[in-house]
Design an enzyme around this catalytic site. Structure first.
Site, PDB file in Angstrom:
ATOM      1  N   SER A 212       0.825  -1.207   0.000  1.00 27.94           N
ATOM      2  CA  SER A 212       0.000   0.000   0.000  1.00 27.94           C
ATOM      3  C   SER A 212       0.866   1.267   0.000  1.00 27.94           C
ATOM      4  CB  SER A 212      -0.955  -0.049   1.200  1.00 27.94           C
ATOM      5  OG  SER A 212      -1.953   0.923   1.093  1.00 27.94           O
ATOM      6  N   ASP A 432      -8.994  -3.942  -6.126  1.00 26.51           N
ATOM      7  CA  ASP A 432      -8.522  -3.310  -4.893  1.00 26.51           C
ATOM      8  C   ASP A 432      -9.201  -1.952  -4.722  1.00 26.51           C
ATOM      9  OD1 ASP A 432      -7.086  -2.152  -2.805  1.00 26.51           O
ATOM     10  OD2 ASP A 432      -5.136  -2.747  -3.585  1.00 26.51           O
ATOM     11  N   HIS A 461      -6.918  -6.020  -0.526  1.00 24.42           N
ATOM     12  CA  HIS A 461      -5.836  -5.041  -0.508  1.00 24.42           C
ATOM     13  C   HIS A 461      -4.689  -5.654   0.274  1.00 24.42           C
ATOM     14  CE1 HIS A 461      -3.859  -1.153  -0.329  1.00 24.42           C
ATOM     15  NE2 HIS A 461      -3.817  -1.203   0.984  1.00 24.42           N
TER      16      HIS A 461
END
Length: 534
Positions: A212, A432, A461
């Site tokens: 991320s 996502d 995610h």
């Protein structure tokens, strides 16, 4: 584990502008000179039952890398040392955020990788500046997310004013409590910290696995220090062209799609949940539940804002869907608040670590790049997004609204385009929500020679080391010897993997019939370590 997330008349003009809490004089950021080599890290045992070989240490870094002889701060580190005779050096891991602690992630990565791969690395976790065990750690406004907060949907001027004042109060509190630190909480500074860690480890190069926001941190590090990158694995990629206001607007649309996927899953399992076989019917039940808790918070705790916070983790990871659906049905069909409150406590309630994480999140995102300063633009953009994406838009807007009055001026994001590093590996699910697919494509294009591996149809995610053997195989081969797949045809992806099966409802899970039980357990472990925002 907590997962923090997040048609008005002109009478709201009294909150049209969020006034900066401090003057906007910029701090000069001269290019940093190469610092003197830091002392070697002194490691001590900090083993846990789950991670019996985990070690902990610290490293001191300059607060301002342009002044390496000035004030220093301390970063907390963890390590699972290599066991093979020959080592590939350190593998630094970051769970995202910004604001996520990486100390436990080192243990998870070392345990989840194939033994023969993990054995060749010192897997190193770290708390970035301001986070967790690093000192000083930020806590701008303790209890900022305490229940019950104002409704996120500003249908009246009073509700909008309550939320704008709350956001401005957070920004002002950050300036008052941590004004000496805020100019130095940004991704460039964190990337330079990584190079101090590298030097303290005595390594000429590092490998890196970031999830991320950690993908952006890794890309910035690679831009600053391309010659010091051995391997660069980036899972669930931030769009570097949208840092950060545009990226958050894109999240709103993607989370809407993910929320609707959850509602459709509930409809497919009407025999268990009894909320209807048509997703539209389930959505109506959701809307009624939201209106009910907005008027009378469930258990005196879960209002509309807390309800959204509770269900946002389902957008990050579908392994939460059975629990969320059970709580949804109990409240919507039987009027029972206890399961909903329990889900909120488990997935969304904020504690001191979440206060710290959110403080760093805002500090970094508000400092990294320019945000609109006039509330009128935020309002217009949010209502426009809400028209198509009502699930998260306003919650997400208030989550980021402190940036409208942040007390230090923004920096200009670096261009992470890179032609000087070895081939990087980008891994991404097509659905996502937190970091939409288009961001991975953009990053892939900017990193020359990189490969993009896609989980086709997946929506989670954080997709590696969470139970998908195909994705994990690509990561393991890459970390072992730098192997990356290469596309033989057209399209952006160099390789695709099937998505994991959807979860089964809780009654089926209780009977042991959930598919891929081991994979689900690994997925839950991973997502317990990744922060809910980026």
């Amino acid at each position: 584990m907590n997962r923090r997330v997040l048609a008005l008349c002109g009478a709201a003009a009294s909150v049209a502008v969020l006034v900066p809490a401090a003057p906007s004089s910029a701090v000069s950021r001269a290019p940093a000179e190469a610092p003197a080599a830091p002392p070697a890290i002194r490691w001590s045992d900090c083993a846990t039952e789950a991670y019996p070989t985990l070690q902990c240490g610290t490293v001191r870094v300059p607060l301002d890398h342009a002044r390496p002889d000035g004030r220093r701060i301390t970063l907390a580190l963890s390590r699972v040392p290599h066991t093979a005779k020959s080592s590939l050096g350190p593998l630094l891991v970051n769970p995202g955020g910004p604001g996520g602690s990486g100390l436990s992630l080192a243990g998870h990565v070392a345990a989840a990788l194939p033994k023969e791969v993990a054995a060749r690395y010192d897997v190193v976790g770290f708390d970035p500046r301001g986070v967790g065990g690093s000192e000083p750690a930020l806590d701008c406004r303790p209890g900022h997310f305490a229940a019950v907060r104002p409704d996120t949907l500003p249908l009246t001027p009073a509700v909008e004013r309550a939320n704008t004042e709350r956001a401005a109060a957070f920004a002002a509190a950050c300036g008052e409590r941590h004004g000496d630190l805020l100019p130095y909480l940004d991704t460039r500074s964190a990337a330079r910290d990584l190079d101090v860690i590298r030097a303290a480890l005595g390594a000429p190069r590092i490998s890196y696995l970031g999830y991320s926001y950690g993908t952006y941190l890794g890309a910035v590090y690679a831009k600053l220090f391309p010659e010091r990158v051995r391997r660069l694995a980036l899972d669930s990629a931030v769009d570097p062209d949208g840092v950060w206001y545009a990226d958050n607007l894109a999240q709103n649309r993607a989370f809407e799609d993910r929320h609707r996927a959850f509602l459709a899953w509930v409809a497919r399992h009407d025999a268990v949940y009894g909320l209807g076989t048509d997703p539209a019917t389930v959505e109506q039940a959701w809307s009624r539940m939201r209106a009910a808790v907005a008027a009378d918070p469930a258990g005196g705790t879960v209002g509309a804002a807390e309800l959204e916070d509770t269900f946002v983790p389902g957008g990050y990871y579908d392994g939460y869907w059975p629990r969320l659906a059970t709580a949804f049905a109990a409240y919507a069909e039987d009027g029972k608040s206890a399961p909903l409150v329990a889900a909120y406590r488990a997935l969304a309630e904020s504690d001191a670590s979440d206060d710290n994480g959110y403080s760093v999140y805002t500090a970094v995102q508000c400092r990294d790049a320019a945000w609109p300063r006039r509330w009128n633009q935020w309002r217009a953009d949010a209502w426009r997004a809400h028209a198509k994406a009502p699930f998260l838009t306003w919650n997400n807007t208030w989550y980021n609204a402190p940036c409208a009055s942040w007390p230090v001026p923004p920096l200009t994001p670096p261009d992470v385009t890179n032609t000087a590093i070895p081939p990087a590996l980008v891994l991404q699910a097509t659905g996502d929500a937190a970091t939409p697919y288009e961001g991975a494509v953009s990053l892939h294009r900017k990193l020359r020679g990189s490969s993009l591996v896609v989980e086709e149809g997946g929506g989670n995610h954080g997709v590696t080391l969470g139970g998908n053997a195909c994705l994990d195989g690509h990561l393991a081969r890459y970390l072992a010897d730098g192997t990356v797949p290469r596309a033989s045809g057209t399209g952006e992806a160099d390789a695709t993997c099937d998505r994991l099966p959807e979860p089964e409802p809780e009654p089926a899970a209780a009977k042991g019939t959930t598919p891929d039980t081991a994979g689900r357990a690994q997925g839950l472990a991973l997502h317990g370590l990744l922060p809910g925002r980026g």
